[in-house]
Design a protein around this motif. Structure first.
Motif, mmCIF file in Angstrom:
data_model
loop_
_atom_site.group_PDB
_atom_site.id
_atom_site.type_symbol
_atom_site.label_atom_id
_atom_site.label_comp_id
_atom_site.label_asym_id
_atom_site.label_seq_id
_atom_site.Cartn_x
_atom_site.Cartn_y
_atom_site.Cartn_z
ATOM 1 N N ALA A 1 0.799 -1.229 0.000
ATOM 2 C CA ALA A 1 0.000 0.000 0.000
ATOM 3 C C ALA A 1 0.835 1.284 0.000
ATOM 4 O O ALA A 1 0.522 2.234 -0.734
ATOM 5 C CB ALA A 1 -0.978 -0.001 1.174
ATOM 6 N N PRO A 2 1.920 1.370 0.807
ATOM 7 C CA PRO A 2 2.717 2.609 0.782
ATOM 8 C C PRO A 2 3.435 2.853 -0.539
ATOM 9 O O PRO A 2 3.958 3.945 -0.764
ATOM 10 C CB PRO A 2 3.728 2.391 1.926
ATOM 11 N N ARG A 3 3.473 1.866 -1.429
ATOM 12 C CA ARG A 3 4.140 2.027 -2.724
ATOM 13 C C ARG A 3 3.187 2.535 -3.810
ATOM 14 O O ARG A 3 3.609 2.777 -4.940
ATOM 15 C CB ARG A 3 4.736 0.682 -3.175
ATOM 16 N N GLY B 1 -0.840 12.326 9.117
ATOM 17 C CA GLY B 1 -0.068 11.153 9.486
ATOM 18 C C GLY B 1 1.102 10.940 8.553
ATOM 19 O O GLY B 1 1.265 11.647 7.552
ATOM 20 N N SER B 2 1.920 9.943 8.855
ATOM 21 C CA SER B 2 3.051 9.606 8.003
ATOM 22 C C SER B 2 2.536 8.976 6.713
ATOM 23 O O SER B 2 1.356 8.647 6.582
ATOM 24 C CB SER B 2 3.975 8.616 8.721
ATOM 25 N N GLY B 3 3.438 8.803 5.764
ATOM 26 C CA GLY B 3 3.041 8.199 4.503
ATOM 27 C C GLY B 3 2.444 6.815 4.701
ATOM 28 O O GLY B 3 1.414 6.474 4.109
ATOM 29 N N VAL C 1 -7.140 7.444 11.571
ATOM 30 C CA VAL C 1 -5.828 7.046 11.068
ATOM 31 C C VAL C 1 -5.097 6.170 12.078
ATOM 32 O O VAL C 1 -4.589 5.108 11.739
ATOM 33 C CB VAL C 1 -4.965 8.285 10.733
ATOM 34 N N THR C 2 -5.059 6.594 13.319
ATOM 35 C CA THR C 2 -4.266 5.875 14.313
ATOM 36 C C THR C 2 -4.800 4.482 14.610
ATOM 37 O O THR C 2 -4.041 3.584 14.973
ATOM 38 C CB THR C 2 -4.196 6.676 15.633
ATOM 39 N N LEU C 3 -6.112 4.273 14.442
ATOM 40 C CA LEU C 3 -6.701 2.977 14.734
ATOM 41 C C LEU C 3 -7.078 2.212 13.472
ATOM 42 O O LEU C 3 -7.848 1.266 13.509
ATOM 43 C CB LEU C 3 -7.945 3.150 15.631
ATOM 44 N N GLU D 1 5.303 8.572 -4.443
ATOM 45 C CA GLU D 1 4.735 7.527 -3.621
ATOM 46 C C GLU D 1 4.559 8.028 -2.214
ATOM 47 O O GLU D 1 5.240 8.951 -1.759
ATOM 48 C CB GLU D 1 5.652 6.306 -3.633
ATOM 49 N N LEU D 2 3.639 7.395 -1.490
ATOM 50 C CA LEU D 2 3.503 7.645 -0.075
ATOM 51 C C LEU D 2 4.705 7.001 0.614
ATOM 52 O O LEU D 2 4.955 5.813 0.448
ATOM 53 C CB LEU D 2 2.207 7.007 0.455
ATOM 54 N N GLU D 3 5.421 7.787 1.350
ATOM 55 C CA GLU D 3 6.605 7.238 2.011
ATOM 56 C C GLU D 3 6.490 7.452 3.507
ATOM 57 O O GLU D 3 5.896 8.407 3.975
ATOM 58 C CB GLU D 3 7.875 7.919 1.493
ATOM 59 N N ALA D 4 7.067 6.526 4.225
ATOM 60 C CA ALA D 4 7.033 6.616 5.680
ATOM 61 C C ALA D 4 7.889 7.773 6.150
ATOM 62 O O ALA D 4 8.886 8.111 5.540
ATOM 63 C CB ALA D 4 7.525 5.308 6.286
#
Length: 273
Positions: A76-78, A167-169, A194-196, A270-273
């Motif tokens: 998913a993050p990619r 939030g983070s990526g 987001v957190t949960l 991309e969404l990145e951490a």
């Protein structure tokens, strides 16, 4: 003996050891048109990579639904998510509802194309024994790619309607995936959204949604041409339905997104951490 299912954090999932699955899904969901031959080649590579991951899943006793969900959470993050400025640039300066219309049309075309290719490939193996988790590897690859295209659509519709997800990526990627599993938009005023996002109920919903998507693709497992036509049509209708549901959910959550001249350049990628 099978290992009992239990929830865990991203990073501990069973996934392709060479991380090729995420790279291939990123290419298959990137903006722009792919030549049919290239798309077929990438889907073929993805199917082989998923088959290797499935072998590992069998060894560890991971269930089919959990395995699919784990793979998707890892990739998913990619998924390349564009910001509002880039979206407008890529869609001829459109904004607001017109941009949302174009995004949904583009996603429908993409999932229809993947469905047609996947249905044709599966039909070519109609008489062959199942290759992957009781389903042809190509259909599992199709399921992953279609899910990624729809998560991308959902995330970019949030950009269009000005619904900002913090939030983070990686957190945002998981939140969008959770929203796709539930077929609804994210409420930006609910911090827990987001957190949960990786709670047990959400991960169960993701497993169920992926399995329903796979089940839909199994209906294309028939003679060559009918499989291709059915695969494309079913995906197109499902993506259209998702787009309508998300747009209805997002309207009114926040004021309308900025006009074209108000859009500031941002980072595309991309969404990145």
């Amino acid at each position: 003996m099978a290992v009992p299912e239990k929830d865990h954090q991203p990073g501990s999932e069973v996934a392709d050891p060479d991380k090729e699955v995420g790279e291939l899904v990123g290419k298959l969901t990137a903006p722009g048109e792919l030549e049919p031959a290239e798309r077929r080649r990438l889907l073929g590579r993805l199917a082989r990579s998923l088959a290797e991951g499935a072998k590992k899943a069998r060894v560890t006793g991971v269930g089919r639904g959990r395995w699919l969900a784990d793979v998707f959470l890892n990739i998913a993050p990619r998924i390349p998510i564009r910001d509002l400025h880039t979206l407008s640039e890529h869609h001829h300066g459109l904004t607001g509802e017109e941009l949302a219309d174009d995004l949904v049309r583009t996603a429908q075309k993409a999932t229809m194309t993947v469905g047609a290719i996947g249905g044709a490939l599966a039909a070519a193996e109609f008489a062959a024994p199942p290759l992957l988790l009781s389903a042809p590897a190509q259909l599992v690859a199709e399921t992953i790619v279609v899910a990624a295209i729809e998560v991308k659509l959902l995330a970019e519709l949030h950009e269009v309607y000005g619904v900002r997800v913090q939030g983070s990526g990686t957190q945002r990627a998981v939140a969008f995936t959770a929203a796709w599993a539930k077929q609804r938009g994210i409420d930006p005023l609910a911090p827990a959204s987001v957190t949960l996002a990786l709670g047990a109920a959400t991960k169960t919903a993701l497993r169920n949604r992926l399995m329903r998507t796979l089940g839909r693709h199994l209906t294309t497992f028939g003679p060559f041409l009918t499989g291709a036509v059915a695969g494309g049509a079913l995906n197109r209708m499902a993506t259209k339905k998702l787009g309508q549901a998300i747009r209805e959910d997002l309207r009114g959550k926040l004021p309308p997104g900025p006009r074209r001249e108000e859009v500031e350049p941002g980072t595309n990628g991309e969404l990145e951490a």
